[in-house]
Design a protein around this motif. Structure first.
Motif, short mmCIF file in Angstrom:
data_model
loop_
_atom_site.label_atom_id
_atom_site.label_comp_id
_atom_site.label_asym_id
_atom_site.label_seq_id
_atom_site.Cartn_x
_atom_site.Cartn_y
_atom_site.Cartn_z
N LYS A 14 0.83 -1.21 0.00
CA LYS A 14 0.00 0.00 0.00
C LYS A 14 0.86 1.26 0.00
CE LYS A 14 -3.45 2.55 2.57
NZ LYS A 14 -4.07 2.77 3.86
N PRO A 15 0.73 2.12 -1.03
CA PRO A 15 1.42 3.41 -1.03
C PRO A 15 0.89 4.30 0.10
CG PRO A 15 0.74 2.83 -3.25
CD PRO A 15 0.05 1.89 -2.31
N VAL A 16 1.81 4.79 0.95
CA VAL A 16 1.40 5.58 2.12
C VAL A 16 2.12 6.92 2.22
CG1 VAL A 16 0.67 3.58 3.49
CG2 VAL A 16 3.06 4.38 3.61
N GLY A 17 3.07 7.20 1.31
CA GLY A 17 3.78 8.46 1.38
C GLY A 17 4.52 8.75 0.09
N LEU A 18 4.90 10.02 -0.06
CA LEU A 18 5.67 10.42 -1.24
C LEU A 18 6.62 11.55 -0.88
CD1 LEU A 18 4.57 13.39 -2.28
CD2 LEU A 18 2.83 12.04 -3.36
N VAL A 19 7.61 11.70 -1.72
CA VAL A 19 8.53 12.83 -1.63
C VAL A 19 8.91 13.22 -3.06
CG1 VAL A 19 10.66 11.45 -1.43
CG2 VAL A 19 10.58 13.76 -0.45
N HIS A 20 9.02 14.53 -3.29
CA HIS A 20 9.51 15.09 -4.57
C HIS A 20 10.75 15.91 -4.27
CE1 HIS A 20 5.00 15.32 -5.82
NE2 HIS A 20 5.47 14.09 -5.99
N TYR A 56 16.82 20.27 -3.47
CA TYR A 56 15.66 20.86 -2.84
C TYR A 56 14.58 19.79 -2.70
CZ TYR A 56 11.48 23.74 -2.17
OH TYR A 56 10.32 24.27 -1.70
N LEU A 57 14.23 19.47 -1.47
CA LEU A 57 13.14 18.54 -1.18
C LEU A 57 11.87 19.38 -1.12
CD1 LEU A 57 13.27 15.86 1.63
CD2 LEU A 57 11.21 17.12 1.07
N GLN A 58 11.05 19.30 -2.16
CA GLN A 58 9.91 20.22 -2.24
C GLN A 58 8.67 19.69 -1.53
OE1 GLN A 58 8.78 21.81 -6.05
NE2 GLN A 58 7.19 23.02 -5.13
N ASP A 59 8.31 18.46 -1.75
CA ASP A 59 7.05 17.94 -1.22
C ASP A 59 7.32 16.66 -0.43
OD1 ASP A 59 5.63 19.88 -2.83
OD2 ASP A 59 5.90 18.54 -4.53
N LEU A 60 6.78 16.57 0.76
CA LEU A 60 6.89 15.37 1.59
C LEU A 60 5.53 15.15 2.23
CD1 LEU A 60 8.69 13.18 3.00
CD2 LEU A 60 9.00 14.85 4.83
N TYR A 76 17.88 20.64 1.32
CA TYR A 76 17.12 21.60 2.12
C TYR A 76 15.65 21.53 1.78
CZ TYR A 76 16.79 24.75 -1.91
OH TYR A 76 16.50 25.29 -3.12
N TRP A 77 14.82 22.01 2.70
CA TRP A 77 13.38 22.05 2.49
C TRP A 77 12.77 23.14 3.36
CZ3 TRP A 77 16.04 18.22 4.98
CH2 TRP A 77 15.70 17.94 6.30
N LEU A 78 11.50 23.42 3.08
CA LEU A 78 10.73 24.43 3.82
C LEU A 78 9.52 23.75 4.45
CD1 LEU A 78 10.58 27.09 0.96
CD2 LEU A 78 12.17 27.07 2.89
#
Length: 155
Positions: free
Chosen positions: A68-74, A89-93, A125-127
């Motif tokens: 089961k997909p439960v998370g993502l990162v871009h 740059y880690l944009q989406d988590l 880095y990320w925000l």
């Protein structure tokens, strides 16, 4: 691109074309978490960009609990005026609300760290929003809070 990272039953792997419905469900959850909306065509464009393989374009990983997909990162790599190497740059988590606090976010960030190491990018880095307390607990353990404040052009 980084290969799968597994910690039974959690698997972190690159996003694939067949993942589209799972990716979209997760990314819509992410966008909604930040009380935002995007037109449907942005989901098509973002997914195509993720899988384009173009230099400088976004890449991503999915977290699977069993199957089961439960998370993502871009994330993406880009030049930096103060460094010879590219930075990442880690944009989406995002992790589904019912699996938060179970190591999904840490595993996804570590997969990006591994991808950055393989690409020779020493900085990741990320925000996040200041009031994102649950995520910041993780970030305080896995990253270093900087003193920079974000500004952007008015809409």
């Amino acid at each position: 691109m980084a290969g799968p990272v597994a910690a039974d039953p959690l698997t972190i792997r690159p996003i694939e074309r067949a993942d589209r419905p799972h990716w979209e469900r997760l990314w819509r959850g992410y966008i909604e978490f930040y009380k935002s909306t995007l037109p449907d065509e942005m989901y098509d464009l973002a997914f195509d960009r993720l899988l384009s393989g173009d230099t400088g374009e976004f890449q991503g990983f999915l977290a699977l609990d069993g199957v089961k997909p439960v998370g993502l990162v871009h994330y993406l790599f880009h030049r930096h005026g103060w460094k010879k190497e590219q930075v990442c740059y880690l944009q989406d988590l995002y992790a589904d609300p019912d699996v938060r606090g179970k190591g999904i976010g840490a595993a996804l960030i570590n997969a990006v760290y591994d991808a950055a190491d393989k690409a020779g990018a020493p900085t990741v880095y990320w925000l996040t929003q200041e009031d994102n307390a649950q995520a910041r607990k993780l970030y305080d353990q896995i990253g270093v809070l900087t003193d920079f404040i974000k500004y952007q052009r008015p809409a």
